[in-house]
Design a protein around this motif. Structure first.
Motif, short mmCIF file in Angstrom:
data_model
loop_
_atom_site.label_atom_id
_atom_site.label_comp_id
_atom_site.label_asym_id
_atom_site.label_seq_id
_atom_site.Cartn_x
_atom_site.Cartn_y
_atom_site.Cartn_z
N SER A 117 0.82 -1.22 0.00
CA SER A 117 0.00 0.00 0.00
C SER A 117 0.85 1.27 0.00
CB SER A 117 -0.93 0.01 1.23
OG SER A 117 -1.82 -1.08 1.17
N PRO A 119 2.36 4.50 -1.08
CA PRO A 119 1.88 5.42 -2.12
C PRO A 119 2.78 5.40 -3.35
CG PRO A 119 1.86 6.48 0.03
CD PRO A 119 2.58 5.17 0.21
N ASP A 351 3.75 11.43 4.60
CA ASP A 351 2.67 10.89 3.77
C ASP A 351 2.88 9.42 3.42
OD1 ASP A 351 4.86 11.92 2.11
OD2 ASP A 351 3.62 11.36 0.40
N GLY A 355 0.29 6.69 4.57
CA GLY A 355 -0.37 5.97 3.49
C GLY A 355 -0.18 4.47 3.56
N ASN A 366 -5.44 4.06 6.43
CA ASN A 366 -5.36 4.18 4.97
C ASN A 366 -6.72 4.55 4.40
OD1 ASN A 366 -5.65 2.92 2.12
ND2 ASN A 366 -3.44 3.00 2.42
#
Length: 376
Positions: A117, A119, A351, A355, A366
């Motif tokens: 996951s 980003p 971030d 994320g 998330n």
């Protein structure tokens, strides 16, 4: 902090960290506990971890003492029961698909990070396990197809006549698809490629592939480079184009997936029936339903003289280099949560950290996972 490296279960042969990366983490003042024989199937013996500075312990001791627990595969039910709410679990557990597991993590108030996951941004490229493992999968899929095919891949000019090159159709031009194009072209095949994203056409052509164009695709810049769900009208045109190319193909490599959804059905049973006997289909989307109607995950199916191989974990067939790539990605991510003196520092203002975090203190972090769970 103490980071515990766990041995994988099932048929997984990779390991999340090789000794060379363990040594890098120890230089960051992180203490490393490695479960006994964790790297054995990736050709990394316990002695190599000891030489790198790690401590070899039992699985129980890893769970008892480590602050951070690391492995590649999702945890087993027993593992979930053994994780404490004070610990951090890091693996690749496909949270958009494995929503029941995410709910368990949330209920137990376990802090979890899913490496699939991370980003998709320029800054996060060095941590992108999906791209690394897709590179392995695309390469390995073509090699297996070449071994299974009863004909040659390249053109041969011989005294016995000319052997025509194999026709290879690749569905999806993400990282796996692009690597498959490059590998198939190196082996001398003619390569045709289908993808709903027109932006990849230039990349396909630069690798020597011929782009099969179908007009009218829906594209979403917010999807992070992934394909998105298409209209019924487009799906009909898409199916016609794929069918026409599939029946001329010796090999089809299926790589098309949509995060959080069942893989799109692109090769119907009727299409397979029309393909030449001896043809091979390799389906990398097998774990999420497959792009071929006849695919069975982790199985090889023979249908009317055609071979359909459902394989979603080719990296486990190349364990050493796949582990090396995966471990480097993990190390680059871990650097974001290692504070001064090797302490654990979960900086949710970053971030990438936020994320990649799926659950923390009973909350879903998330946003995409949160949306999927709350809307189902």
């Amino acid at each position: 902090m103490i980071l515990g490296l766990l041995k994988e279960h099932g048929d997984e042969t990779r390991v999340a960290l090789l000794p060379e990366i363990v040594q890098n983490l120890i230089e960051q003042k992180v203490e490393i506990f490695v479960e006994q024989s964790a790297g054995e199937t990736a050709f990394a013996p316990d002695e190599a971890y000891r030489e790198a500075g790690a401590k070899i312990v039992s699985r129980k001791e890893v769970f008892d003492k480590a602050e951070v627990l690391l492995q590649i595969q999702p945890p087993s039910e027993e593992d979930v029961n053994n994780i404490k709410d004070s610990q951090v679990w890091i693996s690749a557990f496909n949270p958009l698909w494995e929503t029941d597991l995410v709910k368990q993590f949330r209920e137990k108030k376990i802090t979890t990070f899913s490496l699939d996951s991370i980003p998709r941004s320029t800054r996060a490229q060095a941590m992108d396990i999906l791209s690394s493992m897709a590179t392995v999968a695309g390469y390995k899929a073509v090699l297996e197809a070449a071994l299974e095919l009863p004909t040659f891949f390249p053109m041969f000019m011989t005294a016995a006549g000319t052997i025509r090159p194999a026709n290879v159709l690749i569905l999806g031009a993400g990282v796996a698809g692009l690597q498959a194009i490059a590998t198939a072209r190196k082996l001398g095949a003619q390569v045709y490629v289908f993808d709903v994203r027109s932006a990849v056409k230039e990349e396909v052509q630069s690798l020597g592939g011929k782009f099969v164009e179908v007009e009218g695709a829906t594209e979403d810049k917010a999807a992070g480079g992934y394909a998105v769900e298409q209209t019924e009208e487009y799906k009909k045109k898409q199916q016609e184009a794929i069918d026409a190319q599939a029946i001329k193909s010796n090999v089809i490599i299926c790589t098309a997936q949509i995060p959080g959804r069942k893989a799109p059905l692109l090769v119907a049973k009727d299409t397979v029936e029309k393909m030449k006997e001896g043809s091979v289909i390799i389906d990398l989307a097998a774990s999420t339903g497959g792009n071929c109607e006849l695919t069975e995950n982790n199985k090889t199916v023979t249908f009317q003289g055609k071979t359909i191989i459902g394989q979603s974990n080719y990296p486990a067939k190349t364990p050493l280099d796949a582990s090396r790539m995966f471990g480097k990605n993990v190390f680059n991510f871990l650097k974001l949560i290692i504070g001064e003196g090797g302490t654990l520092n979960l900086n949710f203002d970053d971030d990438i950290v936020k994320g990649t975090c799926i659950t923390h203190k009973g909350e879903l972090y998330n946003e995409r996972v949160k949306s999927v769970i709350e809307n189902n």
